[in-house]
Motif scaffolding. Structure first.
Motif, PDB file in Angstrom:
ATOM      1  N   VAL C  24      44.333 -42.097 -13.355  1.00 30.84           N
ATOM      2  CA  VAL C  24      42.897 -42.258 -13.127  1.00 30.84           C
ATOM      3  C   VAL C  24      42.171 -42.564 -14.434  1.00 30.84           C
ATOM      4  O   VAL C  24      41.291 -43.429 -14.494  1.00 30.84           O
ATOM      5  CB  VAL C  24      42.321 -40.987 -12.459  1.00 30.84           C
ATOM      6  N   ALA C  25      42.559 -41.863 -15.502  1.00 35.30           N
ATOM      7  CA  ALA C  25      41.867 -42.073 -16.775  1.00 35.30           C
ATOM      8  C   ALA C  25      42.060 -43.504 -17.266  1.00 35.30           C
ATOM      9  O   ALA C  25      41.120 -44.143 -17.763  1.00 35.30           O
ATOM     10  CB  ALA C  25      42.370 -41.068 -17.813  1.00 35.30           C
ATOM     11  N   HIS C  28      39.956 -45.905 -15.064  1.00 36.03           N
ATOM     12  CA  HIS C  28      38.541 -45.693 -15.380  1.00 36.03           C
ATOM     13  C   HIS C  28      38.175 -46.423 -16.683  1.00 36.03           C
ATOM     14  O   HIS C  28      37.140 -47.106 -16.763  1.00 36.03           O
ATOM     15  CB  HIS C  28      38.294 -44.186 -15.489  1.00 36.03           C
ATOM     16  N   ARG C  33      34.743 -47.841 -17.897  1.00 36.72           N
ATOM     17  CA  ARG C  33      34.230 -46.476 -17.723  1.00 36.72           C
ATOM     18  C   ARG C  33      33.217 -46.366 -16.606  1.00 36.72           C
ATOM     19  O   ARG C  33      32.154 -45.762 -16.752  1.00 36.72           O
ATOM     20  CB  ARG C  33      33.601 -45.973 -19.032  1.00 36.72           C
ATOM     21  N   LEU C  36      34.006 -43.280 -11.784  1.00 34.08           N
ATOM     22  CA  LEU C  36      34.630 -41.963 -11.751  1.00 34.08           C
ATOM     23  C   LEU C  36      33.774 -40.976 -10.958  1.00 34.08           C
ATOM     24  O   LEU C  36      32.585 -40.819 -11.224  1.00 34.08           O
ATOM     25  CB  LEU C  36      34.795 -41.442 -13.182  1.00 34.08           C
ATOM     26  N   GLN C  38      32.439 -37.201  -9.800  1.00 38.16           N
ATOM     27  CA  GLN C  38      32.114 -36.016 -10.601  1.00 38.16           C
ATOM     28  C   GLN C  38      33.332 -35.095 -10.715  1.00 38.16           C
ATOM     29  O   GLN C  38      34.105 -34.959  -9.767  1.00 38.16           O
ATOM     30  CB  GLN C  38      30.955 -35.241  -9.967  1.00 38.16           C
ATOM     31  N   PRO C  39      33.448 -34.408 -11.861  1.00 36.37           N
ATOM     32  CA  PRO C  39      34.644 -33.595 -12.099  1.00 36.37           C
ATOM     33  C   PRO C  39      34.719 -32.316 -11.257  1.00 36.37           C
ATOM     34  O   PRO C  39      35.727 -31.624 -11.324  1.00 36.37           O
ATOM     35  CB  PRO C  39      34.553 -33.262 -13.589  1.00 36.37           C
ATOM     36  N   ARG C  42      38.314 -31.443  -7.173  1.00 41.16           N
ATOM     37  CA  ARG C  42      39.614 -31.028  -7.695  1.00 41.16           C
ATOM     38  C   ARG C  42      40.683 -31.119  -6.616  1.00 41.16           C
ATOM     39  O   ARG C  42      40.397 -30.926  -5.432  1.00 41.16           O
ATOM     40  CB  ARG C  42      39.545 -29.571  -8.202  1.00 41.16           C
ATOM     41  N   ILE C 133      37.341 -24.758  -1.795  1.00 45.80           N
ATOM     42  CA  ILE C 133      38.335 -24.300  -0.830  1.00 45.80           C
ATOM     43  C   ILE C 133      37.652 -23.229  -0.008  1.00 45.80           C
ATOM     44  O   ILE C 133      37.090 -22.275  -0.559  1.00 45.80           O
ATOM     45  CB  ILE C 133      39.578 -23.745  -1.557  1.00 45.80           C
ATOM     46  N   VAL C 151      27.669 -42.401  -0.762  1.00 45.71           N
ATOM     47  CA  VAL C 151      27.830 -41.820  -2.093  1.00 45.71           C
ATOM     48  C   VAL C 151      28.660 -40.554  -1.942  1.00 45.71           C
ATOM     49  O   VAL C 151      28.313 -39.660  -1.166  1.00 45.71           O
ATOM     50  CB  VAL C 151      26.467 -41.496  -2.732  1.00 45.71           C
ATOM     51  N   GLY C 154      28.908 -38.579  -6.493  1.00 51.80           N
ATOM     52  CA  GLY C 154      28.215 -39.375  -7.504  1.00 51.80           C
ATOM     53  C   GLY C 154      28.606 -40.830  -7.571  1.00 51.80           C
ATOM     54  O   GLY C 154      28.044 -41.582  -8.373  1.00 51.80           O
ATOM     55  N   GLN C 155      29.547 -41.272  -6.746  1.00 49.98           N
ATOM     56  CA  GLN C 155      29.957 -42.684  -6.769  1.00 49.98           C
ATOM     57  C   GLN C 155      29.704 -43.346  -5.422  1.00 49.98           C
ATOM     58  O   GLN C 155      29.985 -42.751  -4.378  1.00 49.98           O
ATOM     59  CB  GLN C 155      31.454 -42.819  -7.095  1.00 49.98           C
ATOM     60  N   LEU C 156      29.240 -44.568  -5.496  1.00 47.91           N
ATOM     61  CA  LEU C 156      29.085 -45.368  -4.286  1.00 47.91           C
ATOM     62  C   LEU C 156      30.455 -45.882  -3.850  1.00 47.91           C
ATOM     63  O   LEU C 156      31.188 -46.445  -4.661  1.00 47.91           O
ATOM     64  CB  LEU C 156      28.148 -46.549  -4.586  1.00 47.91           C
ATOM     65  N   ASP C 167      45.572 -35.572 -10.872  1.00 52.00           N
ATOM     66  CA  ASP C 167      45.109 -34.287 -11.409  1.00 52.00           C
ATOM     67  C   ASP C 167      43.838 -34.410 -12.238  1.00 52.00           C
ATOM     68  O   ASP C 167      43.151 -33.421 -12.477  1.00 52.00           O
ATOM     69  CB  ASP C 167      46.200 -33.671 -12.303  1.00 52.00           C
ATOM     70  N   ASP C 168      43.547 -35.603 -12.733  1.00 49.69           N
ATOM     71  CA  ASP C 168      42.372 -35.781 -13.588  1.00 49.69           C
ATOM     72  C   ASP C 168      41.093 -36.005 -12.799  1.00 49.69           C
ATOM     73  O   ASP C 168      40.002 -35.847 -13.345  1.00 49.69           O
ATOM     74  CB  ASP C 168      42.568 -36.998 -14.514  1.00 49.69           C
TER      75      ASP C 168
END
Lengths: 227, 227, 227, 227, 227, 227
Positions: C24-25, C28, C33, C36, C38-39, C42, C133, C151, C154-156, C167-168
């Motif tokens: 993923v990194a 991205h 950039r 991506l 939002q973190p 998970r 969870i 959305v 945070g991404q369209l 995992d990222d």
């Protein structure tokens, strides 16, 4: 005001080695419940462990330039401790920097920010403790400092301090206290080992620690349930 | 007002045993979507599971004294449920207390606070569900109560209630409902097993649950993309 | 206004397959950039990975009805991307829906909400990325839409976009850019592989990336520690 | 299992009136530091205050239907206490419901969820304590219960309990303890008034509370700074 | 190890007075973007402002004993900076302690914990910046230290440092830098006043700061919308 | 890829003016419960309100350069909507930029980041809705774009969209729907005004909305308390 301080003091390797078998909780207790970083710092994989000497890195927010600068200042046995001057959970660190640090014998990274390449770091066995996991890249536009005292996750860290990190968190031991805190930690661990054996055989902390009288003095009473 | 109630009621072992193979989500559904603790309670290691009878412990914030008191009140098959009177994520519980509880046959701990010694708990296989992981020690200065009704992570728990916990969270079943909820959970699971087999063969929930008409009545329409 | 759009565009299988070995990194970075999520999203188990084409689902809060509707619209190679119209971390998704999606060849789920049956999903190897969870059930009372732009975290996301998750985190690549971004990602990865080899042999990023002059121009100075 | 219980017990108006001049912190202390809701509950405007008798409402998540049902059960002097069965911060409550409650003499709302129409509530002077502010609407699809015991923000509330809320938070006093806790609160307040006067004249808590000896026994030492 | 250091150094009153008219953001910029506490620290009422010299207090978690000890060490012009050794958001501070501090001329409190009696503090005009608002009481059981260096909300604070706090947050200026940072802050403010006048008349930052060329060099392009 | 799009479309002033008297909750309902930004966006002072046309700004994290660029693109009646490409709560915006925007007739700012100079913004009456309040400065090192579609706080915003913000939050209305949504909002408000009058006279929502039958069908029962 941006400076790289070279050749910071380090702790003797045999003292650092002594910490390798100890837990963060034990050392934290043994030095009087001080030095523990905030619990939002978590290892990026379960079972991570590291003990080493701090090389500190003060970063600009969302900018990882100084991590590249810091690599050159590292020696085998070091742990890099990095914090931005204001919080940002972008992904400052990934596999390539880890490869570079590992090549110099660095034992891990404590990062008050985001980390990426989790799968690769897990495969490499390069432990990182971070505030967040994020693939978001950072820029290289603003300089900072290496080997200055800094606050990371609520603790003041000086270059050369002892860093111990495991699944429970991260504890900082001031360099000049590394030897006595090691002794105190071992003493504590010996005592805990003895108590553990007693607990396994069914002893109660109430008796082992002689708590019954103090509890009664505080006014604790016992009653049958529903009685 | 600080009292230890001794010999609380417990649930028959064969009923508790019945819960051992069930999931938290299933039981929560089977008792009408009640009894689920807040999702911030997480197991300290993946794959943790426990079913047992609640021994409750009301703690002072950042003070774990009453956990030591509670050990003596535990029997094989119990699960300790502990909550401070106001939230603090210090590390109330670690390896030594776990050894002591395990020696008495306790099956796990549900703790609205912080837990430490994660590596050791994982090795021991002593499951803990907590709000936080923290190596921060607590004091032993203020007493509380054992086996009183208390609110833990948003749920009222009475001593003797059934506690079931797994990777999904923690559900509380009132003691007097433990038998009928077990029956309802098994019925639900049997039905889910039948549906699972149908889904594996490609059946659609739309058909299996007869949803198409209700969806149409609500006004759901189908159109070709870009049409 | 609630509509199911059928037969959205998809990305050629060989392009999707190309993403399977990428992180993923990397992707991205390779697309400037962007994209991506939002973190706080998970994976529900460590080591989860998936690449596929988006089928999107707009849900009512705490209502998973439209996930059942969406199953029928899925094909092998799809990844379901679902988000409620306002945030609620109830458990919208569990084992039965996973069984149904897996039976249709779906590769994973990205869900801005709560997920349950974690132990079963882990056993099945059906990867889910979620905000939370939770065993808390949802209702089936309000309809939404399938295969509309939405959305998520945070991404369209448009139906037919490329979704890559590990995992990222999760990155979205617009369908029309899937081919060039794949090429750019591979180029980036090749470059990183070369650099990785150099880092393993002890090269410094300072030299490899030619940073020393720019750092000096910014005013970075070096001093001996304590000097 | 969804039931509206009519005519719950209430506390005598003169007792409730006695609480009107007291602070939440004082009452919380006077009843032994129990009954305080979690601090994430905040008033929607500064200076909000209310004392009254609880009418409780158990809601489905993101569904405010039962608030409409509850209005009919309210009398002058009541405070509505509402919590969803799982957390969702949608906006369950706004100006129209506030108008309806105010028309019946209700004094305020304690809501473990989101509130909207903040400007109008401020103008009306109808105080609400909530977990969140959100304009997001809710549905009316799932029933719940009125005047059942429920857990709101970590506290068990029975219909008829005394609710006191101000800028500091919300405290619950069990109905049967409302009279003695009022007496204890007034006694505490009188003592605090006397101490306040002494503090204003420069007295030290160290002397007023006779702390010096206990501190010395604990080992507190005094040294000149830099000495 | 618990010590009260008496008579710490202080900053000349005329220098502290110079900070009274400055904003936290201005001073933070003027000293090179350092010294800012974390943004979770918020004033308990809007419009709070204070400038003074730090008296530091290291507290045990959920224990406010040392605040009582610290009062005696305060002089007019001081600001108390208090932090527990591990985080707990209980209510360490309220009206009585504020009355006592105000009687000694203390200008405010910076507290990495919870504060109560908000209505009274607002009426008194005694400003507090805290992590939380909570009516939850604390105990007086464990001693700590006064006038030791400590980390509060991410910043290292020494006794005698300059503390400036307003609606934007809290900045710490090291005692020995208080005079030059005041000069730099005033210079910055004068420059901002001049720029403000230009902005009011319609000048653009693009021109005022000469940004156009740098933006073009970075590759910024202008296009008509929809063109 | 960094571009400033000039002269985006705008909404007719008389339509924007029509929104000035409406609430965010009303408009959100009137357009089918869509368009609401996440509730973590809060006004920096109570009572803030603004209606206008969006000028969008895509920022680099912790970098406010593009806000300076955006000023030039603004006209009277605009509202600036700014979001970084990854989250960082540094303080991107303060008094000087507000002065500059106000000089151009801009009505407010919606910023998915941190804001500073709160006291000055309050005095000026320049409303800002932000994720955080922080005095932390940002850099001017990386360019972004102006007047591109972007996601801010969970909503897609196009340049020229209608933005309405008040104490409840922020709602986005697509430009082409601004007229019909205004009409629907006014109709809703008229209906609410009529209902408000009925509620003030004591009418019940149960009757006004005809809910009794549906509730009974769902199975709601009434019982005397304690009966």
């Amino acid at each position: 005001m941006s400076t790289v301080y070279t050749n910071p003091p380090r702790i003797a390797a045999e003292i650092v080695a002594g910490y390798a078998g100890l837990g963060v909780a034990t050392v934290h207790e043994a030095q009087g419940r001080t030095g523990l970083m905030q619990p939002y710092m978590r290892p990026v994989y379960a079972g991570a462990r590291a003990a080493g000497t701090a090389v500190t890195v003060s970063l600009a927010p969302a900018d990882n330039w100084m991590l590249h600068v810091a690599v050159e200042q590292c020696q085998p046995g070091d742990i890099v401790v990095a914090a931005p001057t204001s919080l940002s959970d972008a992904g400052y660190f990934g596999e390539l920097l880890a490869t570079s640090l590992a090549a110099r014998g660095v034992r891990g990274l404590v990062l008050e920010g985001g980390c990426r390449d989790i799968a690769e770091l897990t495969r490499m066995g390069f432990p990182v403790w971070s505030r967040a996991i994020s693939a978001q890249g950072t820029v290289k536009g603003t300089i900072g400092s290496v080997n200055v005292p800094l606050v990371c996750a609520g603790q003041l860290v000086h270059p050369g301090d002892l860093i111990l990190a495991d699944d429970d968190g991260i504890v900082v031991v001031a360099r000049e206290r590394a030897a006595p805190v090691l002794a105190a930690s071992r003493a504590r661990e010996a005592k805990e080992a003895a108590n553990r054996a007693r607990f396994e055989r069914g002893a109660l902390g109430l008796d082992l620690y002689g708590m019954r009288e103090a509890l009664a003095q505080k006014g604790l009473t016992y009653k049958p349930y529903g009685g």
